[in-house]
Design a protein around this motif. Structure first.
Motif, PDB file in Angstrom:
ATOM      1  N   PHE A   1     -65.832 -82.256 -68.138  1.00 37.92           N
ATOM      2  CA  PHE A   1     -65.433 -80.970 -67.573  1.00 37.92           C
ATOM      3  C   PHE A   1     -66.601 -80.338 -66.836  1.00 37.92           C
ATOM      4  CE2 PHE A   1     -62.996 -81.837 -71.354  1.00 37.92           C
ATOM      5  CZ  PHE A   1     -61.693 -81.568 -70.958  1.00 37.92           C
ATOM      6  N   ILE A   2     -66.276 -79.477 -65.887  1.00 39.43           N
ATOM      7  CA  ILE A   2     -67.302 -78.663 -65.238  1.00 39.43           C
ATOM      8  C   ILE A   2     -66.867 -77.214 -65.377  1.00 39.43           C
ATOM      9  CG2 ILE A   2     -68.461 -78.054 -63.084  1.00 39.43           C
ATOM     10  CD1 ILE A   2     -68.109 -80.951 -62.179  1.00 39.43           C
ATOM     11  N   GLY A   3     -67.735 -76.404 -65.970  1.00 38.74           N
ATOM     12  CA  GLY A   3     -67.499 -74.974 -66.048  1.00 38.74           C
ATOM     13  C   GLY A   3     -68.015 -74.333 -64.772  1.00 38.74           C
ATOM     14  N   ILE A   4     -67.152 -73.580 -64.086  1.00 43.10           N
ATOM     15  CA  ILE A   4     -67.526 -72.932 -62.826  1.00 43.10           C
ATOM     16  C   ILE A   4     -67.551 -71.425 -63.050  1.00 43.10           C
ATOM     17  CG2 ILE A   4     -66.898 -72.539 -60.416  1.00 43.10           C
ATOM     18  CD1 ILE A   4     -65.368 -75.201 -60.515  1.00 43.10           C
ATOM     19  N   LEU A   5     -68.655 -70.805 -62.662  1.00 47.27           N
ATOM     20  CA  LEU A   5     -68.812 -69.357 -62.815  1.00 47.27           C
ATOM     21  C   LEU A   5     -69.380 -68.779 -61.529  1.00 47.27           C
ATOM     22  CD1 LEU A   5     -68.847 -66.836 -64.729  1.00 47.27           C
ATOM     23  CD2 LEU A   5     -71.220 -67.458 -65.264  1.00 47.27           C
ATOM     24  N   GLU A   6     -68.742 -67.733 -61.011  1.00 45.67           N
ATOM     25  CA  GLU A   6     -69.373 -67.010 -59.898  1.00 45.67           C
ATOM     26  C   GLU A   6     -70.626 -66.360 -60.450  1.00 45.67           C
ATOM     27  OE1 GLU A   6     -66.994 -64.642 -57.227  1.00 45.67           O
ATOM     28  OE2 GLU A   6     -65.202 -65.771 -57.807  1.00 45.67           O
ATOM     29  N   ARG A   7     -71.686 -66.360 -59.677  1.00 44.12           N
ATOM     30  CA  ARG A   7     -73.005 -65.971 -60.204  1.00 44.12           C
ATOM     31  C   ARG A   7     -73.044 -64.612 -60.871  1.00 44.12           C
ATOM     32  NH1 ARG A   7     -78.000 -68.156 -57.043  1.00 44.12           N
ATOM     33  NH2 ARG A   7     -78.719 -66.063 -57.431  1.00 44.12           N
ATOM     34  N   ASP A   8     -72.371 -63.617 -60.335  1.00 45.11           N
ATOM     35  CA  ASP A   8     -72.465 -62.280 -60.930  1.00 45.11           C
ATOM     36  C   ASP A   8     -71.319 -61.954 -61.877  1.00 45.11           C
ATOM     37  OD1 ASP A   8     -74.873 -61.736 -59.610  1.00 45.11           O
ATOM     38  OD2 ASP A   8     -73.806 -61.107 -57.801  1.00 45.11           O
ATOM     39  N   ALA A   9     -70.435 -62.917 -62.112  1.00 43.63           N
ATOM     40  CA  ALA A   9     -69.274 -62.674 -62.966  1.00 43.63           C
ATOM     41  C   ALA A   9     -69.647 -62.795 -64.443  1.00 43.63           C
ATOM     42  CB  ALA A   9     -68.160 -63.659 -62.620  1.00 43.63           C
ATOM     43  N   PRO A  10     -68.876 -62.158 -65.316  1.00 42.21           N
ATOM     44  CA  PRO A  10     -69.107 -62.320 -66.757  1.00 42.21           C
ATOM     45  C   PRO A  10     -68.719 -63.735 -67.197  1.00 42.21           C
ATOM     46  CG  PRO A  10     -67.142 -60.983 -66.377  1.00 42.21           C
ATOM     47  CD  PRO A  10     -67.773 -61.212 -65.035  1.00 42.21           C
ATOM     48  N   VAL A  11     -69.360 -64.234 -68.258  1.00 48.17           N
ATOM     49  CA  VAL A  11     -69.077 -65.603 -68.716  1.00 48.17           C
ATOM     50  C   VAL A  11     -67.623 -65.770 -69.162  1.00 48.17           C
ATOM     51  CG1 VAL A  11     -71.447 -66.240 -69.276  1.00 48.17           C
ATOM     52  CG2 VAL A  11     -70.015 -65.130 -71.018  1.00 48.17           C
ATOM     53  N   SER A  12     -66.935 -64.689 -69.447  1.00 50.34           N
ATOM     54  CA  SER A  12     -65.513 -64.783 -69.817  1.00 50.34           C
ATOM     55  C   SER A  12     -64.680 -65.334 -68.666  1.00 50.34           C
ATOM     56  CB  SER A  12     -64.976 -63.413 -70.243  1.00 50.34           C
ATOM     57  OG  SER A  12     -65.087 -62.496 -69.171  1.00 50.34           O
ATOM     58  N   GLU A  13     -65.236 -65.353 -67.440  1.00 46.44           N
ATOM     59  CA  GLU A  13     -64.510 -65.851 -66.274  1.00 46.44           C
ATOM     60  C   GLU A  13     -64.826 -67.313 -65.942  1.00 46.44           C
ATOM     61  OE1 GLU A  13     -64.646 -63.227 -62.896  1.00 46.44           O
ATOM     62  OE2 GLU A  13     -64.157 -61.481 -64.143  1.00 46.44           O
ATOM     63  N   ILE A  14     -65.594 -68.001 -66.798  1.00 43.19           N
ATOM     64  CA  ILE A  14     -65.849 -69.423 -66.554  1.00 43.19           C
ATOM     65  C   ILE A  14     -64.514 -70.157 -66.555  1.00 43.19           C
ATOM     66  CG2 ILE A  14     -66.812 -71.558 -67.525  1.00 43.19           C
ATOM     67  CD1 ILE A  14     -69.143 -69.908 -68.568  1.00 43.19           C
ATOM     68  N   ARG A  15     -64.341 -70.995 -65.544  1.00 47.52           N
ATOM     69  CA  ARG A  15     -63.133 -71.823 -65.443  1.00 47.52           C
ATOM     70  C   ARG A  15     -63.553 -73.278 -65.629  1.00 47.52           C
ATOM     71  NH1 ARG A  15     -60.828 -72.636 -59.885  1.00 47.52           N
ATOM     72  NH2 ARG A  15     -59.758 -74.588 -60.208  1.00 47.52           N
ATOM     73  N   TRP A  16     -62.958 -73.960 -66.596  1.00 47.72           N
ATOM     74  CA  TRP A  16     -63.273 -75.351 -66.879  1.00 47.72           C
ATOM     75  C   TRP A  16     -62.289 -76.246 -66.137  1.00 47.72           C
ATOM     76  CZ3 TRP A  16     -67.706 -76.544 -69.227  1.00 47.72           C
ATOM     77  CH2 TRP A  16     -68.349 -75.550 -69.966  1.00 47.72           C
ATOM     78  N   ILE A  17     -62.816 -77.151 -65.317  1.00 47.84           N
ATOM     79  CA  ILE A  17     -61.963 -78.105 -64.606  1.00 47.84           C
ATOM     80  C   ILE A  17     -62.298 -79.510 -65.102  1.00 47.84           C
ATOM     81  CG2 ILE A  17     -61.684 -76.640 -62.564  1.00 47.84           C
ATOM     82  CD1 ILE A  17     -63.750 -78.480 -61.149  1.00 47.84           C
ATOM     83  N   GLU A  18     -61.323 -80.394 -65.051  1.00 47.52           N
ATOM     84  CA  GLU A  18     -61.559 -81.780 -65.445  1.00 47.52           C
ATOM     85  C   GLU A  18     -62.429 -82.469 -64.406  1.00 47.52           C
ATOM     86  OE1 GLU A  18     -58.583 -84.317 -67.233  1.00 47.52           O
ATOM     87  OE2 GLU A  18     -57.235 -82.562 -67.278  1.00 47.52           O
ATOM     88  N   ALA A  19     -63.303 -83.339 -64.894  1.00 48.49           N
ATOM     89  CA  ALA A  19     -64.227 -84.061 -64.013  1.00 48.49           C
ATOM     90  C   ALA A  19     -64.153 -85.549 -64.325  1.00 48.49           C
ATOM     91  CB  ALA A  19     -65.655 -83.545 -64.219  1.00 48.49           C
ATOM     92  N   PRO A  20     -64.634 -86.391 -63.425  1.00 43.27           N
ATOM     93  CA  PRO A  20     -64.685 -87.827 -63.712  1.00 43.27           C
ATOM     94  C   PRO A  20     -65.597 -88.085 -64.919  1.00 43.27           C
ATOM     95  CG  PRO A  20     -65.058 -87.410 -61.375  1.00 43.27           C
ATOM     96  CD  PRO A  20     -65.097 -86.086 -62.065  1.00 43.27           C
ATOM     97  N   VAL A  21     -65.180 -88.999 -65.775  1.00 40.77           N
ATOM     98  CA  VAL A  21     -65.989 -89.351 -66.944  1.00 40.77           C
ATOM     99  C   VAL A  21     -67.144 -90.233 -66.493  1.00 40.77           C
ATOM    100  CG1 VAL A  21     -66.023 -90.581 -69.146  1.00 40.77           C
ATOM    101  CG2 VAL A  21     -64.080 -89.110 -68.570  1.00 40.77           C
ATOM    102  N   CYS A  22     -68.338 -89.729 -66.732  1.00 40.47           N
ATOM    103  CA  CYS A  22     -69.580 -90.432 -66.427  1.00 40.47           C
ATOM    104  C   CYS A  22     -70.656 -89.671 -67.175  1.00 40.47           C
ATOM    105  CB  CYS A  22     -69.842 -90.470 -64.915  1.00 40.47           C
ATOM    106  SG  CYS A  22     -70.093 -88.857 -64.137  1.00 40.47           S
ATOM    107  N   PHE A  23     -71.921 -89.904 -66.850  1.00 43.10           N
ATOM    108  CA  PHE A  23     -72.990 -89.091 -67.422  1.00 43.10           C
ATOM    109  C   PHE A  23     -74.016 -88.792 -66.343  1.00 43.10           C
ATOM    110  CE2 PHE A  23     -76.812 -87.966 -69.713  1.00 43.10           C
ATOM    111  CZ  PHE A  23     -76.297 -87.009 -70.569  1.00 43.10           C
ATOM    112  N   VAL A  24     -74.519 -87.564 -66.333  1.00 42.54           N
ATOM    113  CA  VAL A  24     -75.546 -87.148 -65.389  1.00 42.54           C
ATOM    114  C   VAL A  24     -76.660 -86.466 -66.181  1.00 42.54           C
ATOM    115  CG1 VAL A  24     -76.105 -85.645 -63.438  1.00 42.54           C
ATOM    116  CG2 VAL A  24     -73.901 -86.847 -63.490  1.00 42.54           C
TER     117      VAL A  24
END
Length: 183
Positions: free
Chosen positions: A100-123
């Motif tokens: 998953f990737i959690g996406i947050l607009e820089r000035d937004a509260p963490v309650s607005e993080i949106r988790w999207i599915e991502a390709p399974v790998c490791f970085v």
């Protein structure tokens, strides 16, 4: 307020503001799925140190900051203390957990993080990142699995599958679509 919880070894400095952005994983307790997002001003004042929940507890080695977004990539190098007796490590690459990737607009509260599915790998590390409107682009070294870590059954990856590849990711914030290409 003071900095709360752990801090990454890979913080990012905003070249425009001088603010230092960082994060911590397993915040508050070992094995916790809580993470923390930190912003510290150039003169050392903590602007924010906010906790949030990730989909699962995992080793999160690095993260991504652009002009308008912060991304918290979560790859399935999962943590389970019960693995210590059988694997000798609480960490294992469990592809079934998903990524998953959690996406947050820089000035937004963490309650607005949106988790999207991502390709399974490791970085482990990200090389560069920017956004053009709601399209985020970043370069990373992708591994098919987490090198040097077992799967949940204790099998270590082979040499071929533990090789990193330079990859360009494009994340479309509006749709959650992710495109990747080797570069």
């Amino acid at each position: 307020s003071d900095l709360q919880d752990a801090m990454t070894a890979h913080p990012k400095i905003d070249p425009l503001t001088g603010d230092l952005h960082g994060f911590g994983y397993m915040s508050g307790a070992i094995g916790s799925n809580k993470m923390t997002y930190h912003v510290v001003s150039p003169n050392g004042v903590v602007r924010r140190s906010d906790s949030f929940e990730a989909p699962y507890a995992a080793m999160v080695h690095d993260f991504v900051v652009t002009r308008d977004y912060v991304l918290f990539p979560l790859f399935p190098l999962t943590f389970d203390l019960d693995r210590m007796s059988s694997l000798g490590s609480p960490f294992a690459f469990d592809a079934e957990a998903g990524a998953f990737i959690g996406i947050l607009e820089r000035d937004a509260p963490v309650s607005e993080i949106r988790w999207i599915e991502a390709p399974v790998c490791f970085v482990f590390h990200y090389l560069n990142a920017w956004n053009d409107g709601t399209q985020i682009t970043f370069d990373a070294i992708d591994f098919q699995v987490a090198p040097n870590f077992p799967d949940p059954k204790g099998n270590l990856p082979g040499h071929a599958e533990a090789q990193g590849k330079l990859t360009r990711w494009r994340v479309h914030v509006g749709t959650g679509e992710i495109d990747r290409e080797s570069i």
